[in-house]
Scaffold this active site. Structure first.
Site, mmCIF file in Angstrom:
data_model
loop_
_atom_site.group_PDB
_atom_site.id
_atom_site.type_symbol
_atom_site.label_atom_id
_atom_site.label_comp_id
_atom_site.label_asym_id
_atom_site.label_seq_id
_atom_site.Cartn_x
_atom_site.Cartn_y
_atom_site.Cartn_z
ATOM 1 N N LYS A 1 17.062 21.449 -9.803
ATOM 2 C CA LYS A 1 16.353 20.229 -10.173
ATOM 3 C C LYS A 1 17.137 19.270 -11.053
ATOM 4 C CE LYS A 1 12.096 19.792 -10.204
ATOM 5 N NZ LYS A 1 10.734 19.770 -10.713
ATOM 6 N N HIS B 1 0.840 -1.215 0.000
ATOM 7 C CA HIS B 1 0.000 0.000 0.000
ATOM 8 C C HIS B 1 0.870 1.259 0.000
ATOM 9 C CE1 HIS B 1 -3.333 -2.697 1.308
ATOM 10 N NE2 HIS B 1 -2.347 -3.256 1.993
ATOM 11 N N SER C 1 16.022 21.624 -15.118
ATOM 12 C CA SER C 1 14.873 22.488 -15.354
ATOM 13 C C SER C 1 15.384 23.828 -15.856
ATOM 14 C CB SER C 1 14.096 22.675 -14.046
ATOM 15 O OG SER C 1 13.393 23.894 -14.069
ATOM 16 N N GLU D 1 9.973 8.914 -16.527
ATOM 17 C CA GLU D 1 8.599 9.380 -16.741
ATOM 18 C C GLU D 1 8.118 8.999 -18.139
ATOM 19 O OE1 GLU D 1 8.026 13.540 -14.734
ATOM 20 O OE2 GLU D 1 10.100 13.334 -15.381
#
Ligand code: ARG
Length: 466
Positions: free
Chosen positions: A289, A162, A283, A296
Site C-alpha cells: 500500500k 455524476h 501501511s 485525506e
C-alpha cells in the site's frame, strides 16, 4: 487578614477581593491571545507616539513607554516573559510588566484608549497579516497548477459528471479549473483586505474620547488606510474575522474537492496519478500500500475550518452593541483555522507539484464509457443537418449496438453505423477518437489544448500581478 486574593491591579479599584479561581479560569484569554503580543506592542507604541504628538503625554514619558515596550517584546520573543492568567489577557500582561519596568509613566499609556479598541486593532493587524500569508500561499499553489497544466495541456483524461464518464477533457483543462477556483479565493482575500483596512484604535471603550487624539495618525502608523468611522461599530465589529473564516472555508472546500480527486486518482483502479514518496505513507500490515494520507487529511481538516466559521457566526449572532466578552471567543477560531489552512495549502502545493501523471492510464480511461458519443451526435448535426434531438437518438442506438458487441464506438464497422443511419460516412471516425474530440472543443473556455494554452497564458499574466 482574610485569605481572599488581592483584586486586579488594572481594574480592581472598586473590588474588595480578587476573582474566584474558576472566574479567573473562564475569564482569562492569555493562553491564546499571547499570540497577539507583537501586534499589541506595535499598537501601543503607535498610540503612545500619537499621545505625545498631540501633547496628551510628555515626550519623556513616551520615550520610557516605547523603550519599555520594546524590552517586553524582546522578553517575549526570548521566552523570558512570564504570562499570568491573573492578568487575564495580553493587554494587561504587557501593561503590568511595563509598570514594573518603567514605573508610573506606564499608567499613562492607556489614556484615551480601552481594551475594547485595543483588542480590535491587535486582532485586525493579525488577521491582515494572515490574509497576506494566505495570498502568498494561494499564489504558490496556482503557480504549481499552471506548470502542471502547461505540461499536460494535451493529456487526455475522462471528464466526469455524476462521477460517470461524460466527455474527454485534458488534464491541463482540469488543472485550470482549479486555477479558476483558487484565483477566486485569492480575489476574495484581496477584497477582504481592502474592506478591513481601517483602524479602530481611538474608538476607546465605545463612545470615542474627549482627549484630542489623532486617529488618522495612528491608523497611518499601523499601516491602515484610514480610521473606522463609528466608535460603536469599531469595538463591536468582527466582520473581518468572519470574512477570514468564510474565505478560509470556501478555500478549504476547494482543497477538499481536490483532495478527494487525488484520493480517487491514486487508487490502483484509476491509477491516473502516483503520489511521490514524500507525500504518501505506507501501511504497517499491507506492504503493497501507498496511502494518500495527506490528501485525506486535507479533506478532513476542511470540516474543522468550516466548523470555526459556524462557531464564530454563532458567537456573534444576537450580540447587542457594543463590546461583549463573548467576543473574546473570536480568537481561537481564527488562529486554528489559519494554522490549519496554511498547512492544507502547503500540503496540496507539495502534493500537486511532485505527483506523477500517468498519461496512458488517463487516455485509456478517456476512451472508455462511450465518452465520444456527443461528438458522434454533433457530427450528425453538422454534417447531415439532423436536429440535435434526432442525432441524440441515433447516437443512443449506436451506443447500444457497440455495447452489445462489447466494443468502443470507434470500433464499430461503417456498415453497422450505416444500418442505424444511412447518411453516415467514413468521415465520422475522425471525431470518434478522444484526441480529436478534445481538439474540436475550441469554444471559449473549452478543453481543446489550444484553448487550454490560451487560458494558461491569461492566468500567468494575471497571477504575476495578483
Ligand atoms: N481579552 C479581551 C478580548 O479578547 C479584551 C477586551 C476586554 N475588554 C473588556 N472590557 N473586558 O475580548
Amino acid at each position: 487578614m482574610s485569605d481572599k486574593k488581592a483584586s486586579n491591579q488594572m481594574w480592581g479599584g472598586r473590588f474588595a477581593s480578587g476573582p474566584a479561581a474558576i472566574m479567573e479560569a473562564i475569564n482569562a484569554s492569555i493562553g491564546f491571545d499571547k499570540k497577539l503580543h507583537a501586534q499589541d506592542i506595535r499598537g501601543s507604541i503607535a498610540h503612545s507616539q500619537m499621545l505625545a504628538e498631540t501633547g496628551i503625554i510628555t515626550e519623556q514619558d513616551q520615550e520610557k513607554i516605547a523603550h519599555g515596550l520594546n524590552t517586553i517584546l524582546k522578553e517575549i520573543e526570548d521566552g523570558k516573559f512570564e504570562f499570568s492568567s491573573r492578568l487575564e489577557d495580553i493587554h494587561m500582561n504587557v501593561e503590568a510588566r511595563l509598570a514594573e519596568l518603567i514605573g508610573p509613566a506606564a499608567g499613562r499609556l492607556h489614556t484615551a484608549r480601552s481594551r475594547n479598541d485595543q483588542v480590535a486593532v491587535d486582532f485586525r493587524l493579525w488577521v491582515k497579516d494572515e490574509f497576506h500569508r494566505v495570498a502568498v500561499a494561494l499564489k504558490g499553489l496556482i503557480e504549481v497548477f499552471l506548470v502542471r497544466a502547461e505540461e499536460h495541456a494535451a493529456t487526455v483524461m475522462p471528464g466526469f459528471t455524476h462521477m460517470q464518464t461524460a466527455q474527454p477533457v485534458t488534464f491541463g483543462h482540469h488543472c485550470m479549473a482549479y486555477v479558476e477556483m483558487f484565483s477566486r479565493d485569492l480575489s476574495r482575500v484581496r477584497d477582504a483586505i481592502e474592506r478591513m483596512d481601517e483602524s479602530p484604535l481611538g474608538a476607546a471603550a465605545l463612545a470615542g474620547t474627549g482627549f484630542p487624539i489623532d486617529r488618522f495618525r495612528t491608523a497611518k502608523a499601523l499601516g491602515f488606510r484610514e480610521p473606522t468611522r463609528n466608535s460603536l461599530d469599531s469595538v463591536s465589529d468582527r466582520d473581518f474575522a468572519l470574512e477570514f473564516l468564510s474565505i478560509a472555508s470556501i478555500c478549504a472546500t476547494h482543497l477538499s474537492r481536490l483532495a478527494e480527486e487525488i484520493v480517487i486518482w491514486s487508487t490502483p483502479q484509476f491509477g491516473f496519478v502516483r503520489l511521490s514518496d514524500s507525500f504518501s505513507t505506507g501501511s504497517s500490515i499491507m506492504p503493497q500500500k501507498k496511502n494518500p494520507d495527506a490528501a485525506e487529511l486535507v479533506r478532513a481538516k476542511t470540516g474543522r475550518v468550516n466548523g470555526h466559521l459556524i462557531g464564530l457566526l454563532t458567537v456573534m449572532k444576537g450580540l447587542p452593541l457594543a463590546y461583549s466578552k463573548d467576543m473574546q471567543e473570536d480568537k481561537e477560531a481564527v488562529f486554528d483555522a489559519a494554522e490549519t489552512l496554511d498547512l492544507m495549502l502547503a500540503a496540496m502545493t507539495g502534493m500537486m507539484g511532485d505527483m506523477t501523471i500517468n498519461d496512458a492510464a488517463m487516455k485509456k480511461a478517456a476512451g472508455s464509457g462511450y465518452s465520444t458519443a456527443t461528438d458522434l451526435a454533433d457530427w450528425l448535426v453538422r454534417t447531415l443537418g439532423l436536429p440535435f434531438r434526432e442525432a441524440h437518438h441515433v447516437t443512443g442506438r449506436a451506443v447500444a449496438l457497440a455495447e452489445s458487441k462489447k466494443v468502443g464506438l470507434e470500433k464499430l464497422a461503417l456498415e453497422d453505423l450505416q444500418s442505424i443511419h444511412s447518411g453516415i460516412t467514413a468521415d465520422i471516425f475522425s471525431v470518434l477518437s478522444v484526441q480529436n474530440s478534445v481538439k474540436s472543443r475550441t469554444s471559449f473556455g473549452g478543453t481543446a489544448p489550444a484553448e487550454v494554452r490560451r487560458q494558461i497564458r491569461y492566468w500567468k499574466k494575471r497571477i504575476a500581478k495578483a
